[in-house]
Design a protein around this motif. Structure first.
Motif, PDB file in Angstrom:
ATOM      1  N   ASN A 157       0.753  -1.089  -0.137  1.00  0.00           N
ATOM      2  CA  ASN A 157      -0.052  -0.039   0.089  1.00  0.00           C
ATOM      3  C   ASN A 157       0.897   1.136   0.116  1.00  0.00           C
ATOM      4  N   GLN A 158       0.194   2.363  -0.453  1.00  0.00           N
ATOM      5  CA  GLN A 158       1.007   3.456  -0.346  1.00  0.00           C
ATOM      6  C   GLN A 158       1.452   3.957   0.948  1.00  0.00           C
ATOM      7  N   ALA A 159       2.641   4.036   0.936  1.00  0.00           N
ATOM      8  CA  ALA A 159       3.407   4.260   2.396  1.00  0.00           C
ATOM      9  C   ALA A 159       4.384   5.391   2.212  1.00  0.00           C
ATOM     10  N   LEU A 160       4.497   6.352   3.361  1.00  0.00           N
ATOM     11  CA  LEU A 160       5.298   7.358   3.295  1.00  0.00           C
ATOM     12  C   LEU A 160       6.551   7.107   4.188  1.00  0.00           C
ATOM     13  N   PHE A 161       7.686   7.275   3.554  1.00  0.00           N
ATOM     14  CA  PHE A 161       8.989   7.016   4.060  1.00  0.00           C
ATOM     15  C   PHE A 161       9.969   8.266   4.025  1.00  0.00           C
ATOM     16  N   PRO A 162       9.723   9.158   4.577  1.00  0.00           N
ATOM     17  CA  PRO A 162      10.366  10.500   4.501  1.00  0.00           C
ATOM     18  C   PRO A 162      11.752  10.453   4.428  1.00  0.00           C
ATOM     19  N   LYS A 163      12.227   9.524   5.383  1.00  0.00           N
ATOM     20  CA  LYS A 163      13.965   9.484   5.519  1.00  0.00           C
ATOM     21  C   LYS A 163      14.577   8.105   5.211  1.00  0.00           C
ATOM     22  N   LEU A 164      13.668   7.244   4.299  1.00  0.00           N
ATOM     23  CA  LEU A 164      14.307   6.019   4.080  1.00  0.00           C
ATOM     24  C   LEU A 164      15.266   6.355   3.098  1.00  0.00           C
ATOM     25  N   ARG A 165      16.442   5.426   3.053  1.00  0.00           N
ATOM     26  CA  ARG A 165      17.432   5.616   2.103  1.00  0.00           C
ATOM     27  C   ARG A 165      17.675   4.213   1.403  1.00  0.00           C
ATOM     28  N   ILE A 166      17.459   3.044   2.105  1.00  0.00           N
ATOM     29  CA  ILE A 166      17.535   1.698   1.497  1.00  0.00           C
ATOM     30  C   ILE A 166      16.240   1.014   1.736  1.00  0.00           C
ATOM     31  N   ILE A 167      15.852   0.503   0.766  1.00  0.00           N
ATOM     32  CA  ILE A 167      14.579  -0.551   0.961  1.00  0.00           C
ATOM     33  C   ILE A 167      14.793  -1.799  -0.024  1.00  0.00           C
ATOM     34  N   ASP A 168      14.809  -2.837   0.478  1.00  0.00           N
ATOM     35  CA  ASP A 168      15.221  -4.135  -0.124  1.00  0.00           C
ATOM     36  C   ASP A 168      13.758  -5.354   0.507  1.00  0.00           C
ATOM     37  N   ILE A 169      13.052  -5.320  -0.327  1.00  0.00           N
ATOM     38  CA  ILE A 169      11.719  -6.297  -0.308  1.00  0.00           C
ATOM     39  C   ILE A 169      11.974  -7.335  -1.387  1.00  0.00           C
ATOM     40  N   SER A 170      13.067  -7.817  -1.751  1.00  0.00           N
ATOM     41  CA  SER A 170      13.070  -8.538  -2.822  1.00  0.00           C
ATOM     42  C   SER A 170      12.734  -9.892  -2.520  1.00  0.00           C
ATOM     43  N   HIS A 171      12.451 -10.868  -3.234  1.00  0.00           N
ATOM     44  CA  HIS A 171      12.131 -12.251  -3.326  1.00  0.00           C
ATOM     45  C   HIS A 171      11.208 -12.780  -2.108  1.00  0.00           C
TER      46      HIS A 171
END
Length: 924
Positions: A661-675
């Motif tokens: 879902n639409q998510a607000l991550f104002p300070k996120l630098r790295i996101i890994d949701i693979s596999h």
């Protein structure tokens, strides 16, 4: 009676006259308690100024410098004298506000262009340091022509410094350090040395009354302007921690009043700046961490007032400059990390020497430590690491004369084995000893030495010393607070007595072969940092760890711990900030409500099951969450967007599912949701609110932080980058990545991806994305790796991607792409396989990268190769044609033999061919 009446009447008249005069002449005194000193227009200006900002959290830098934060503006009210307000000072006669000190006032906001501060015309001092101001410095300060001191340090100001600041001709002190300004300083200016965004004004050179100029910790680049030499009244000049290059200007020779100069941590070069030798008033000179070369001049001794000379981490050559010891005032000398060579000789040392700090390690010196070092009787800190002693033993007795020695660094000497039991008795006052990288013997002797070792050591570094047994001698070191025995070969169990040392707060046991912990009788609660990664620990996590209630960092990664995460860890929740249990065999689910103070949580590569605990959304300090390679079965944790500090989110290789879902991550630098098993489409505006990847901004505390983590612990992770798994031993705070690969996403790639201008790695491979590759990807000017392979994308590769000069890896394979491949230079460095599986791609770039392939790249993937049978049949026909004539004669003769004897293989003429066909069928 009449006379008496006349006298009485006279007395009454005189009394009334005096009373009248008293009332008239002393009415000001009687009215003083009700009159305010503060002028009404000044009060109005201050109240409007107060409303321009918000009161928020205190700046963490206040604690760093020992200043107590206080919300000063809360005392400002309309019904009180503004001259009595906290932080406000008025002129006692005129009532004009002359000083405004709002340092560490927890203020947040911007500098307004029409700020009411411009109405405080007689302001001489303005201090807004250690707050959270941001934005540009506006022209509203140009009216403050009476300013003599301006301090805006430790904020987040950005943009350009206005030329109008040069109108503040009365300034004697200007501090703009620890901000966010940057850019090249014009050669005509007289300021430098910060991290400001924008250029520095050319009119600064006109601030001829400046005595203190602090511009450190910014991002200025270019050469130091020679116009700084016009500031002839300068006493203190700090330009450190910037990106200056070139040489120190010769105009610095005009700064005759200068006593302190700091240009460290830049990119300055050339020989030692001889122009400084004329500034005989210099007491502190710091040239460290630059690119200076050549030898140090002997006539540096003309700086007879020099107390501190720091030139570490440059490229100075020559022998040890022993002539520096001639300067009687010299107290601090740092020359480590250069290319000095030869025998270490100290020459004539003035007696008594005032030297308290000497660091000459990490050079190319050879030979023994000179015995004359014993004459430096006031020495408190000594560093001689990386000395080539040519396998000679160190004579530790020479240190016995240094009664004040507090810190000794002797790491990485090419010496013989150092016996820890033998050397400690020489140091009665030593508090810190570094022997890392040497061969150290720490055998546990049963006999007690007649001369007991020092019991004052607080910090002991024994990393990489080849130690096999835990040093028993440390049992008596009751002052020991910092112990590093990492990277050794220590086996067995961690001794129980270690936990009873009353002051031990840091313990590094990493990279040994420990198998377990001896349980202490009663562990001391002082332990704050426990690092035990990469050992052979087995069984459950020991419960006594839950009794270490001061624990701040716990790293037990890369071991063989099993069982569940102990629930008793709830005892640690108030202080525990960093928990790393990665690469173990832990099972079960996440405990609820036990890690509410965590900044970093890494439980990757275990066997944890269930769902992510919803209590994570209350971990307001959480910056890093890594749960990769477990068995977590849950929906996408959109509720984590409430964590305003979250910078790294790794969910890869679990059983997460459903749409994200639409998510607000104002300070996120790295996101890994693979596999995982995420599916659905991503809204067009999905990445709009991911502001940190759009503009990295700066650090909250204004400091020069380079890696995620704390002083004793850095976060790490593994990320797919440029087609291979890369381990980030430390995570740069400017590093950004998005990895959605290996899921079931469909629909178009959101165009809003183009807003992430600071993105370095983008991996959307192995999904079911359709539509065109958005041309907005061409806006990702920092992109280094792009992978959109194994999708259902069609259309052309956007030509804008060819303009991404940093893009060194890309993979478009196995889609339905067509059209001209962009002609950017980076496309010519790719493998041909990065474009395979796309029928309609063509162009000179593609031909170039696939020139070593025999068939054209646009066809090679779709041609049906000839079978082995067809090849053999073709060869058979050619052979038959060649041998047709002679074969007739030979055939007639051979046929007679076949008919007469009738062998089996002849009676079944197609058997061999059938076997061959069966073999080919199996192969294909």
């Amino acid at each position: 009676m009449k006379g008496s009446w006349v006298v009485s009447t006279s007395i009454i008249r005189i009394t009334l006259s005096f009373t009248f005069l008293f009332i008239c002449h002393f009415s000001d005194v009687l009215a003083a308690p009700t009159r305010h000193l503060c002028r009404p227009e000044q009060k109005d200006a201050l109240l409007k100024f107060k409303n321009e900002f918000e009161i928020g959290k205190p700046s963490p830098t206040c604690k760093m410098v020992g200043i107590e934060s206080h919300r000063k503006t809360e005392s400002w009210g309309n019904n009180s004298d503004c001259c009595n307000w906290e932080g406000v000072t008025c002129n006692a006669k005129s009532g004009e506000v002359i000083e405004l000190n709002l340092s560490c006032s927890s203020l947040h906001g911007r500098f307004h262009s029409n700020s009411s501060i411009r109405n405080l015309h007689f302001l001489t001092t303005l201090d807004r340091s250690h707050n959270d101001f941001e934005g540009q410095i506006t022209s509203s300060i140009e009216n403050l022509s009476h300013l003599t001191s301006l301090d805006l340090s430790y904020n987040r100001f950005s943009g350009q410094i206005l030329n109008s600041i040069g109108n503040l001709s009365r300034l004697t002190s200007l501090d703009l350090s620890f901000n966010q300004f940057s850019g090249q300083i014009p050669s005509s200016i007289g300021l430098s040395g910060n991290r400001f965004f924008g250029q520095f004004p050319s009119s600064i050179g006109g601030l001829s009354n400046l005595t203190n100029l602090h511009l450190s910790y910014n991002k200025y680049s270019g050469q130091i302007p020679s116009s700084i030499g016009n500031l002839s009244q300068l006493i203190v000049l700090y330009l450190s921690v910037n990106n200056f290059y070139g040489e120190i200007p010769s105009s610095f020779g005009n700064l005759n009043q200068l006593t302190r100069l700091d240009v460290s941590f830049n990119k300055l070069g050339g020989n030692f700046p001889n122009v400084l030798l004329n500034l005989t008033g210099l007491s502190v000179v710091s040239l460290s961490n630059n690119k200076f070369t050549g030898t140090l001049p002997p006539n540096i001794t003309s700086l007879s007032n020099l107390m501190a000379f720091y030139a570490s981490d440059n490229a100075f050559t020559g022998t040890f400059p022993s002539f520096l010891f001639i300067i009687p005032s010299l107290t601090y000398l740092g020359l480590s990390g250069n290319q000095l060579k030869g025998t270490l000789e100290f020459g004539n040392i003035s007696s008594p020497s005032n030297l308290q700090y000497l660091n000459i390690g990490s050079n190319n010196f050879i030979g023994p430590i000179p015995s004359s070092i014993s004459k430096l009787i006031n020495l408190q800190e000594l560093g001689i690491s990386h000395l080539n002693t040519q396998c000679r033993p160190v004579d530790f007795s020479i240190f016995s004369h240094l009664k004040s020695l507090d810190d000794l660094r002797l790491s990485y000497l090419t010496t013989t084995t150092i016996d820890l039991n033998d050397i400690l008795p020489y140091f009665k006052t030593l508090r810190s000893l570094d022997l890392s990288g040497n061969l150290v013997s720490a055998t546990n002797k049963s006999s007690v030495s007649s001369d007991p070792p020092s019991q004052s050591i607080q910090s002991l570094y024994l990393s990489g010393c080849g130690i096999t047994d835990f040093p028993e001698i440390l049992r008596t070191q009751h002052e020991l607070g910092f112990l590093d025995v990492s990277n050794n070969k220590i086996k067995g169990q961690v001794p129980g007595w270690l936990w009873t040392l009353p002051n031990l707060f840091y313990l590094n046991l990493s990279n040994n072969t420990f198998i377990g912990f001896q349980r202490p009788t009663k562990p001391e609660p002082s332990m704050a940092y426990l690092l035990g990664s990469n050992n052979n620990f087995t069984g459950k996590i020991p419960s006594f760890i839950c009794e270490l209630r001061s624990l701040y960092t716990l790293d037990l990664s890369d071991n063989n711990f099993s069982g569940s995460i102990p629930r008793c860890m709830e005892n640690l929740k108030s202080n525990l900030s960093e928990l790393n249990l990665r690469q173990n065999n832990l099972s079960g689910g996440f405990p609820e409500h036990i890690f509410e103070s965590l900044r970093s949580l890494d439980v990757g590569h275990n066997q944890l099951v269930g769902k992510l605990p919803r209590s994570l959304r209350f971990f307001s300090n959480l910056e890093v969450l890594n749960v990769e390679s477990n068995r977590i079965n849950d929906m996408f944790p959109f509720w984590l967007s409430s964590l305003q500090k979250l910078q790294v989110l790794v969910l890869r290789s679990n059983a997460f599912h459903g749409p994200i879902n639409q998510a607000l991550f104002p300070k996120l630098r790295i996101i890994d949701i693979s596999h995982n098993h995420f599916n659905g489409s991503l809204p067009t505006e999905y990445f709009v609110e991911w502001s940190r990847m759009s503009s990295l901004g700066t650090y909250e505390d204004g400091s020069n932080v380079n890696y995620l983590g704390s002083g004793y612990y850095q976060d790490s992770m593994v990320l797919m980058n440029k087609g291979v798994e890369s381990e980030l031993v430390r995570i740069l705070t400017i590093y950004t990545a998005v990895d959605f690969s290996g899921n079931k996403f469909e629909g178009e790639i959101p165009k809003s991806i183009g807003l992430l201008k600071e993105l370095h790695v983008l991996n959307l491979s192995n999904n079911a994305f359709t539509g065109h590759i958005p041309s907005s990807i061409g806006n990702l000017t920092a992109l280094e790796s792009l992978d959109v392979s194994q999708n259902k994308l069609y259309g052309e590769i956007p030509q804008e991607i060819g303009n991404l000069s940093l893009l060194s890896y890309m993979n478009f394979s196995h889609n339905q792409l067509t059209g001209l491949v962009p002609g950017g230079q980076q496309f010519l460095t790719q493998r041909c396989s990065s474009f395979e599986g796309n029928l309609g791609l063509f162009g000179s770039s593609l031909e170039e990268v696939c020139r070593d392939i025999h068939t054209p790249a646009s066809h090679q993937q779709f041609e049906t190769p000839q079978t082995e049978e067809e090849d053999e049949d073709l060869i058979s026909w050619i052979a038959a044609a060649i041998g047709f004539g002679p074969g007739i004669a030979f055939g007639l003769m051979f046929g007679y033999i076949l008919v007469s004897y009738k062998p089996e293989w002849f009676m079944n003429p197609f058997g061999r061919n059938n076997r061959r066909r069966k073999r080919h069928t199996t192969t294909h």
